[in-house]
Design an enzyme around this catalytic site. Structure first.
Site, PDB file in Angstrom:
ATOM      1  N   SER A  16       0.836  -1.198   0.000  1.00  0.00           N
ATOM      2  CA  SER A  16       0.000   0.000   0.000  1.00  0.00           C
ATOM      3  C   SER A  16       0.877   1.257   0.000  1.00  0.00           C
ATOM      4  O   SER A  16       1.531   1.554  -0.985  1.00  0.00           O
ATOM      5  CB  SER A  16      -0.974  -0.046   1.173  1.00  0.00           C
ATOM      6  OG  SER A  16      -1.935   0.965   1.076  1.00  0.00           O
TER       7      SER A  16
ATOM      8  N   HIS B  59      -8.456  -0.053   1.112  1.00  0.00           N
ATOM      9  CA  HIS B  59      -8.552  -1.032   0.029  1.00  0.00           C
ATOM     10  C   HIS B  59      -9.932  -1.698  -0.011  1.00  0.00           C
ATOM     11  O   HIS B  59     -10.045  -2.881  -0.307  1.00  0.00           O
ATOM     12  CB  HIS B  59      -7.441  -2.087   0.130  1.00  0.00           C
ATOM     13  CG  HIS B  59      -6.077  -1.495   0.188  1.00  0.00           C
ATOM     14  ND1 HIS B  59      -5.491  -0.909  -0.908  1.00  0.00           N
ATOM     15  CD2 HIS B  59      -5.201  -1.364   1.211  1.00  0.00           C
ATOM     16  CE1 HIS B  59      -4.298  -0.459  -0.549  1.00  0.00           C
ATOM     17  NE2 HIS B  59      -4.108  -0.707   0.727  1.00  0.00           N
TER      18      HIS B  59
END
Length: 199
Positions: A88, A192
């Site tokens: 990420s 996410h």
């Protein structure tokens, strides 16, 4: 033998991170302070206002510490890696290390990213260990927890789920009953997942 660096993302932050790196790389630290408008060293080492776990502060802090850690490896004679990756937020450090953008431009992007993502409230995430994606979907379906998304497929038996904090908390006993390891993550949002659409 090929070398790979993988940079960590949000959830890996902790008070004291960065240690002596800020003093070892004063120019980079000074650039960070100027862009952020606060002392990154003070935030990471002492967290006086309890902000380190707030997304808008966590993401720049991790980006800076990841960058300094990478610089330290190079300074200590480590050869540049053949491959770069990141979880990420860590992807920004992989891009920095690959020379895609400057430290300053990367930090500006991460600062804005953290500000936008911090607007998604009441979310949570959990790592599920020793379970397949299919088993996780089945457990969520049986528990009628349709508001939880599979967020990260980190490995065949290490998968992250994301959703509203209450749903994540409700999910834990269902996974434990199925003898699946459920580890809540130190995040402030449902990253996410569908809950990030607005950000």
């Amino acid at each position: 033998m090929k070398k790979t660096y993988v940079f960590p993302g949000q959830g890996s932050q902790r008070k004291g991170m960065g240690g002596d790196l800020f003093d070892e790389f004063p120019e980079i630290t000074k650039k960070a302070d100027k862009i952020l408008g606060y002392s990154i060293k003070e935030l990471c080492l002492n967290d006086p206002d309890q902000q380190l776990n707030q997304t808008q502060y966590t993401q720049p802090a991790l980006y800076v510490v990841n960058a300094l850690s990478y610089e330290k490896k190079l300074k200590d004679g480590e050869k540049k890696p053949d491959f770069l990756a990141g979880h990420s937020l860590g992807e920004y450090n992989a891009l920095l290390a690959a020379g895609v953008f400057s430290f300053e431009n990367g930090l500006k992007l991460v600062k804005k990213r953290g500000e936008l993502m911090s607007q998604a409230k009441n979310g949570g995430m959990a790592a599920i260990l020793n379970s397949s994606e299919e088993q996780i979907q089945e457990i969520l379906k049986e528990a009628k927890l349709t508001g939880i998304d599979i967020a990260n497929l980190n490995a065949p038996t290490q998968i992250v789920v994301s959703g509203l904090r209450d749903d994540i908390n409700q999910a834990q006993p269902y996974f434990e009953k199925a003898n699946v390891m459920f580890i809540p993550l130190n995040t402030s949002g449902a990253f996410h997942s569908r809950y990030m659409k607005e950000a």
